[in-house]
Motif scaffolding. Sequence first.
Motif, short mmCIF file in Angstrom:
data_model
loop_
_atom_site.label_atom_id
_atom_site.label_comp_id
_atom_site.label_asym_id
_atom_site.label_seq_id
_atom_site.Cartn_x
_atom_site.Cartn_y
_atom_site.Cartn_z
N VAL A 103 0.88 -1.18 0.00
CA VAL A 103 0.00 0.00 0.00
C VAL A 103 0.91 1.22 0.00
CG1 VAL A 103 -1.87 1.22 1.18
CG2 VAL A 103 -1.56 -1.23 1.57
N ILE A 104 0.72 2.11 -0.95
CA ILE A 104 1.53 3.34 -0.96
C ILE A 104 0.87 4.33 -0.01
CG2 ILE A 104 2.58 5.12 -2.41
CD1 ILE A 104 2.34 3.21 -4.78
N THR A 105 1.69 4.89 0.88
CA THR A 105 1.14 5.68 2.00
C THR A 105 1.77 7.07 2.06
OG1 THR A 105 2.88 4.81 3.43
CG2 THR A 105 0.79 3.60 3.42
N CYS A 106 1.24 7.88 2.97
CA CYS A 106 1.82 9.21 3.22
C CYS A 106 3.01 9.04 4.16
CB CYS A 106 0.78 10.13 3.84
SG CYS A 106 -0.52 10.54 2.71
N GLY A 107 4.12 8.65 3.59
CA GLY A 107 5.35 8.46 4.37
C GLY A 107 5.27 7.21 5.24
N ALA A 108 6.37 6.98 5.99
CA ALA A 108 6.38 5.86 6.92
C ALA A 108 5.37 6.11 8.04
CB ALA A 108 7.79 5.69 7.50
N ALA A 109 5.20 7.38 8.40
CA ALA A 109 4.25 7.72 9.46
C ALA A 109 2.83 7.31 9.06
CB ALA A 109 4.31 9.22 9.75
N ALA A 111 2.12 4.94 6.97
CA ALA A 111 2.08 3.47 6.95
C ALA A 111 1.89 2.92 8.37
CB ALA A 111 3.37 2.93 6.34
N LEU A 112 2.63 3.50 9.33
CA LEU A 112 2.51 3.06 10.73
C LEU A 112 1.07 3.22 11.21
CD1 LEU A 112 5.79 4.73 11.93
CD2 LEU A 112 5.15 2.47 12.69
N ASN A 113 0.51 4.39 10.95
CA ASN A 113 -0.85 4.65 11.42
C ASN A 113 -1.88 3.80 10.71
OD1 ASN A 113 -1.32 6.86 13.57
ND2 ASN A 113 0.42 7.59 12.39
N SER A 114 -1.70 3.58 9.41
CA SER A 114 -2.67 2.76 8.67
C SER A 114 -2.63 1.31 9.16
CB SER A 114 -2.40 2.82 7.17
OG SER A 114 -2.58 4.14 6.71
N PHE A 115 -1.42 0.82 9.41
CA PHE A 115 -1.32 -0.56 9.92
C PHE A 115 -1.92 -0.64 11.32
CE2 PHE A 115 1.03 -3.77 12.38
CZ PHE A 115 0.53 -4.90 11.73
N PHE A 116 -1.56 0.32 12.18
CA PHE A 116 -2.11 0.31 13.55
C PHE A 116 -3.63 0.35 13.53
CE2 PHE A 116 1.76 2.19 16.06
CZ PHE A 116 2.40 0.97 15.95
N ARG A 117 -4.18 1.20 12.66
CA ARG A 117 -5.66 1.32 12.60
C ARG A 117 -6.28 -0.02 12.21
NH1 ARG A 117 -10.15 1.51 13.35
NH2 ARG A 117 -11.76 3.01 12.72
N ILE A 276 -5.56 -0.85 3.46
CA ILE A 276 -6.00 0.07 2.39
C ILE A 276 -7.19 0.90 2.88
CG2 ILE A 276 -7.01 0.18 0.07
CD1 ILE A 276 -5.37 -2.40 -0.57
N MET A 277 -8.11 0.21 3.57
CA MET A 277 -9.28 0.91 4.11
C MET A 277 -8.85 1.96 5.13
SD MET A 277 -12.83 -0.04 4.67
CE MET A 277 -14.03 0.94 5.53
N SER A 278 -7.88 1.60 5.99
CA SER A 278 -7.38 2.55 6.99
C SER A 278 -6.78 3.78 6.32
CB SER A 278 -6.29 1.93 7.86
OG SER A 278 -6.74 0.77 8.46
N ASN A 279 -6.00 3.54 5.27
CA ASN A 279 -5.36 4.64 4.55
C ASN A 279 -6.45 5.63 4.09
OD1 ASN A 279 -2.92 5.74 3.52
ND2 ASN A 279 -3.41 5.00 1.47
N ARG A 280 -7.59 5.06 3.69
CA ARG A 280 -8.70 5.90 3.23
C ARG A 280 -9.37 6.62 4.40
NH1 ARG A 280 -13.80 2.71 1.53
NH2 ARG A 280 -15.12 3.99 2.85
N ILE A 281 -9.77 5.85 5.41
CA ILE A 281 -10.65 6.45 6.42
C ILE A 281 -9.89 7.29 7.45
CG2 ILE A 281 -12.41 4.69 6.10
CD1 ILE A 281 -11.60 3.44 8.73
N LEU A 282 -8.57 7.14 7.50
CA LEU A 282 -7.81 8.06 8.36
C LEU A 282 -7.73 9.44 7.71
CD1 LEU A 282 -4.94 5.76 9.68
CD2 LEU A 282 -6.80 6.76 11.01
#
Length: 396
Positions: A103-109, A111-117, A276-282
């Motif tokens: 999943v391409i994310t807004c930086g490592a930060a 990615a960390l938050n999307s995974f945690f969510r 992927i869903m976390s990346n969206r809803i965060l």
Amino acid sequence: MQLISSQMTGYMEQGSWIRKMFEEGIKLKKEFGEDAVCDFSLGNPDLPPPAIIKETLAELADQADQPFFLGYMPNFGYPAVRERLAEEVSKEQGVDVPADCLVITCGAAGALNSFFRAVLGPGDEVLSPAPFFVEYGFYAENHGAKLVTVPSKPLTFELDLDAIDAAITDNTRVVLINSPNNPTGAVYTRKELEGLAAILTKHNEGRDKPIYILSDEPYRFLAFDGVEVPSLLDIYTYSVVCSSFSKNLSMAGGRVGYALINPAIEGKETLMGAVIMSNRILGFVNAPALAQKLLAKALGSSVDISIYDDRRKAMASVLDNAGFEYTMPKGAFYFFPKAPGGDDVKFCATLQKEKILAVPGSGFGCPGYFRLAFCVGENVIMRAKDGFVRAMKNAS
Ligand SMILES: Cc1ncc(COP(=O)(O)O)c(C=O)c1O
């Protein structure tokens, strides 16, 4: 009227040591001039991005009048960029990583938050060796979990596997490691990681939820003297990598990184879907379009790491000359020496009198040490030489 949450009030009162030093730096620079201050407080990569970034920007300008040039895209990122990223990451990790594990994310930060969510809930614990990157605590709490820290071995900052074993509870959901490490420059060996994997495999027995290892790797590219940065993917099944191009392409403000789910996880599609869903809803929705387009061309390039290595050697000579005790960093762009006299906050104040800015180890959950970032020219490092000697004398 209380305008903000109590938790946020607490965070804001607490402040951060890095921010404090940043503000002190602005004051000192105003008073004495930019050139008089040796600022080692910030890990903001100062090398220019590789030439391919400028070339690609010029090429992209010609496409900017096309519809959807900067339009929405799938939440995981541009499919073609993800394919290209998969090729590159497979080389880096030495494991075949299909595009649909990224999943391409807004930086490592991000990615960390999307995974945690995707995996954390109230009461869950994220366990991290200390010292640790200061944002980890906030990121865990963003998702109702809490950060539990376990001291690493003094001075070398190797993992203390027995202490980690003892700190695992029924609520441990993620072990979060960072190698090469900010703030210590440690790189965990294959043996250490295998030891960690064995402990977690033992704890996973009989659980219905696995304990993940989340490996935060934005400094993977920056390992010195040919040291190996082992991949966790073939060491531990329930491993997830997050990383970014903030450091290796000096694109920290471009906000592009990724989360990589180990292809070996059974049912990984569910975990991928959740990230992927976390990346969206965060509220990230997707990583910035322009940065992804740059990345597509710049993957495989890097800033000149020999410059960081030269600075590392220069900083080591300056610290040796003043008699500091430290472990030579094996990676990343930080030194984490012992604070003479033992009080890191007091010693950083002593350094400040010499117009040298450093961050107390207390800010990283490790009092008694201080962090120096070498994201500055060698001239700044050499200029600090006499100041370090005087600060050492004053402290002893
Ligand atoms: C250990 C560590 N993890 C994560 C980050 C965040 O990186 P990014 O800017 O890619 O979000 C940083 C940034 O300094 C870091 O040092």
